[in-house]
Design a protein around this motif. Structure first.
Motif, PDB file in Angstrom:
ATOM      1  N   LEU A 137       0.852  -1.190  -0.177  1.00 23.09           N
ATOM      2  CA  LEU A 137      -0.043  -0.376   0.216  1.00 23.09           C
ATOM      3  C   LEU A 137       0.749   1.154   0.066  1.00 23.09           C
ATOM      4  O   LEU A 137       2.036   1.481   0.426  1.00 23.09           O
ATOM      5  CB  LEU A 137      -0.556  -0.098   1.901  1.00 23.09           C
ATOM      6  CG  LEU A 137      -2.180  -1.214   1.116  1.00 23.09           C
ATOM      7  CD1 LEU A 137      -2.396  -0.386   3.096  1.00 23.09           C
ATOM      8  CD2 LEU A 137      -3.270  -0.861   0.212  1.00 23.09           C
ATOM      9  N   THR A 138       0.616   2.131  -0.535  1.00 29.06           N
ATOM     10  CA  THR A 138       0.855   3.453  -1.541  1.00 29.06           C
ATOM     11  C   THR A 138       1.519   4.423   0.664  1.00 29.06           C
ATOM     12  O   THR A 138       2.639   5.149   0.807  1.00 29.06           O
ATOM     13  CB  THR A 138       0.744   4.711  -1.875  1.00 29.06           C
ATOM     14  OG1 THR A 138      -0.592   4.551  -1.418  1.00 29.06           O
ATOM     15  CG2 THR A 138       0.986   3.481  -2.941  1.00 29.06           C
ATOM     16  N   SER A 139       0.461   4.156   1.564  1.00 25.73           N
ATOM     17  CA  SER A 139       1.223   4.662   3.022  1.00 25.73           C
ATOM     18  C   SER A 139       2.017   3.841   3.254  1.00 25.73           C
ATOM     19  O   SER A 139       2.264   3.967   4.979  1.00 25.73           O
ATOM     20  CB  SER A 139      -0.439   4.036   3.716  1.00 25.73           C
ATOM     21  OG  SER A 139      -0.671   2.990   3.909  1.00 25.73           O
ATOM     22  N   ASN A 140       2.528   2.765   3.217  1.00 24.97           N
ATOM     23  CA  ASN A 140       3.805   1.976   3.430  1.00 24.97           C
ATOM     24  C   ASN A 140       4.512   2.232   2.607  1.00 24.97           C
ATOM     25  O   ASN A 140       5.984   1.328   3.027  1.00 24.97           O
ATOM     26  CB  ASN A 140       3.315   0.808   3.864  1.00 24.97           C
ATOM     27  CG  ASN A 140       4.416  -0.706   4.450  1.00 24.97           C
ATOM     28  OD1 ASN A 140       4.863   0.504   5.462  1.00 24.97           O
ATOM     29  ND2 ASN A 140       4.711  -1.309   3.861  1.00 24.97           N
ATOM     30  N   ILE A 141       5.009   3.442   2.160  1.00 26.56           N
ATOM     31  CA  ILE A 141       6.040   3.261   1.057  1.00 26.56           C
ATOM     32  C   ILE A 141       6.652   4.933   1.539  1.00 26.56           C
ATOM     33  O   ILE A 141       6.118   5.454   1.505  1.00 26.56           O
ATOM     34  CB  ILE A 141       6.257   2.951  -0.196  1.00 26.56           C
ATOM     35  CG1 ILE A 141       5.169   3.842  -0.945  1.00 26.56           C
ATOM     36  CG2 ILE A 141       6.181   1.981  -0.469  1.00 26.56           C
ATOM     37  CD1 ILE A 141       4.846   3.848  -2.274  1.00 26.56           C
TER      38      ILE A 141
END
Length: 263
Positions: A137-141
């Protein structure tokens, strides 16, 4: 006009309900997954946050900074059972639709020269496919240079997994140091941290170690990047272990001795 007002009220109630479900404005114990807490005992490990936007996932929690379009921290328990030699098919990154302010789009990274660097690594979530996929997920990168992501950062991630296997489980907090002077990428101005940190707490609460790694290629040994957690707290304005007993917290967070960590 009356029907329009009724429709508006229904939409408003739905939105407020969604906010509660996503954990915004809730106290920390209400938003963190109980399974994560209980896997290492009855203890609230969540750091403080500067964002007011803490979200829970299946096996990790994060504090999302809209200003920098990434998480200021991702926190999770890494258990030995999470680490398996399973070759799942690598999925595409997806926008995290839970983020109420809108998570960064993966297209920000396209042709930017930066990798999509995991904060909770996919390799830490191989016990099943659903947990593995949730790390994409882009919240984790966060934007990471290739030679950093595949080099020193990858070496540190592997070492954390080594310690988790030896200790059965370990608590991990990871993120980039977010400041106002950072370069940005993409149409949403995703910040590129100059430093990344990783903080570990043993499951018996007897030892803690912090790493502060410059965002650049390095062949130095991992212990070269050991920093007190106190120092990382000063740089981030985050209290990483507010629920620890004060005396224990002060002792562990000021320590830079790594004799009791097997390098």
């Amino acid at each position: 006009m009356y029907s329009v007002r009724i429709s508006f009220l229904i939409i408003l109630i739905f939105c407020l309900s969604s906010c509660r479900d996503n954990g915004v404005g809730q106290t920390l114990p209400e938003i963190i997954n109980d399974d994560v807490l209980n896997s290492v005992g009855e203890f609230n490990y969540l750091p403080s946050n500067t964002t007011g936007a803490v979200y829970k996932k299946r096996t990790y929690a994060l504090s999302y900074s809209e200003e920098y379009e990434q998480a200021e921290w991702v926190a999770y328990v890494l258990k030995s059972s999470d680490i398996k030699e399973v070759d799942f098919k690598r999925p595409y990154f997806e926008i995290d639709t839970d983020i109420l302010t809108g998570a960064a789009h993966w297209r920000n990274y396209k042709k930017s020269g930066y990798n999509k660097g995991h904060l909770c690594p996919a390799g830490d979530r191989r016990s099943n496919l659903k947990d593995y996929e949730e790390t994409f997920l882009t919240s984790n990168i966060s934007p990471q240079k290739y030679d950093f992501n595949a080099g020193i950062w990858n070496r540190l991630e592997q070492k954390v997994r080594y310690w988790a296997k030896k200790q059965d489980s370990i608590y991990v907090v990871s993120g980039g140091v977010l400041t106002d002077d950072l370069e940005t990428i993409g149409f949403e101005n995703v910040a590129v941290p100059k430093y990344f940190y990783k903080i570990l707490l043993s499951n018996d609460h007897k030892k803690m170690i912090g790493f502060l790694v410059p965002h650049q290629k390095s062949d130095k040994p991992l212990y070269s990047f050991i920093t007190s957690v106190d120092e990382i707290e000063k740089m981030t304005d985050i209290d990483f272990f507010p629920s620890l007993d004060d005396d224990l917290e002060n002792r562990l967070e000021s320590n830079i001795n790594y004799d009791n960590w097997d390098f």
